[in-house]
Scaffold this active site. Structure first.
Site, PDB file in Angstrom:
ATOM      1  N   ALA A  66      24.585   8.796-111.994  1.00  0.00           N
ATOM      2  CA  ALA A  66      25.743   9.457-112.995  1.00  0.00           C
ATOM      3  C   ALA A  66      25.163   9.750-114.141  1.00  0.00           C
ATOM      4  CB  ALA A  66      26.598   8.658-113.208  1.00  0.00           C
ATOM      5  N   GLY A 112      25.483   6.496-108.575  1.00  0.00           N
ATOM      6  CA  GLY A 112      26.828   7.490-107.837  1.00  0.00           C
ATOM      7  C   GLY A 112      25.853   8.009-107.243  1.00  0.00           C
ATOM      8  N   GLU A 115      26.276   5.225-104.038  1.00  0.00           N
ATOM      9  CA  GLU A 115      28.040   6.146-103.480  1.00  0.00           C
ATOM     10  C   GLU A 115      28.418   7.143-103.223  1.00  0.00           C
ATOM     11  OE1 GLU A 115      29.891   2.928-107.107  1.00  0.00           O
ATOM     12  OE2 GLU A 115      28.838   4.697-107.903  1.00  0.00           O
TER      13      GLU A 115
END
Length: 255
Positions: A66, A112, A115
């Site tokens: 992220a 992220g 993910e």
């Protein structure tokens, strides 16, 4: 629709979505998440598209995580909203999309980024890929589903090891533990993902949509009942009629 941070292309029944922020190693910022959500809506409603592939631009990174500078000064409420919004508009949307999504992990898939890959239905990786969840080094935990999806893929013990240690693992180790399906050279990665997508695209889109729903519920009490009901519902649909007829006529079905 025009996108700033992603490239959206179609090749026959296959959609290729490339996250295109190479200057930031394709880190996920709010705009990129929003654009990915929008392109998923396009893919979901376009009957010509049967399968989607998500990858990153360049040779270094799928998604390096992220964009930390966007939320570095957030408080509790803002942070919870960030995680909830990301889950709702992107990560859960991918997992529950009515069409298969293949992650072509070409390099770093961290935080992220991992993910994002884990929310996809299938993961292929390049041999230079490095995967990990480094959030605890920032005093955080994964916020986009990492603590939930990783144990389902590799088991609780390995998930704990990866999350607690924050270590990166190479692509081959990721394959050994079931985190990725296959490993290919950087040059072959996307073409191999397209080969798989083409194979999937020849099968019944309605059956695949129902299969996604059933598989996603496989660890819940609703799993078996969803499978049974979907199995019955498909018997009244055109795809089943074509598939069975083609089998009886000893030809390939046309869905």
């Amino acid at each position: 629709m025009t996108y700033e941070n992603i490239i959206f292309e179609t090749e026959g029944k296959i959609a290729l979505v490339t996250i295109n922020r190479p200057q930031s190693l394709n880190a996920l910022n709010a705009k990129t998440i929003s654009e990915l959500s929008a392109v998923l809506d396009e893919i979901s409603t376009d009957s010509n598209i049967r399968v989607a592939i998500i990858t990153g631009s360049g040779e270094k990174s799928f998604v390096a995580g992220a964009d930390i500078k966007e939320f570095s000064d957030f408080g509790k409420e803002a942070a919870e909203q960030l995680a909830r919004n990301g889950q709702n508009i992107l990560f859960d949307k991918i997992e529950n999309l009515n069409k298969p999504v293949i992650a072509a992990v070409n390099g770093f898939a961290l935080g992220g980024g991992l993910e994002l890959a884990m929310s996809c239905h299938i993961r292929y990786a390049s041999d230079n890929a490095r995967l990990g969840l480094p959030e605890v080094t920032l005093g955080l935990i994964p916020g986009y589903g990492g603590t939930q999806r990783l144990p389902k893929l590799v088991g609780k013990g390995l998930a704990n090891e990866l999350i607690f240690s924050a270590k990166m693992i190479p692509a081959q180790r990721a394959k050994e533990i079931g985190l990725v399906n296959e490993v290919f050279s950087q040059e072959d990665l996307v073409s191999k993902a397209k080969e798989l997508a083409a194979t999937i695209a020849n099968n019944s889109p309605m059956a695949i949509s129902k299969a996604i729903e059933a598989v996603n519920l496989s660890e819940t009490e609703r799993g078996f009942e969803t499978e049974i009901k979907s199995f019955g519902e498909l018997f009244e649909m055109d795809d089943k009629k074509e598939g069975v007829t083609a089998f009886m006529e000893k030809r390939k079905p046309v869905f």
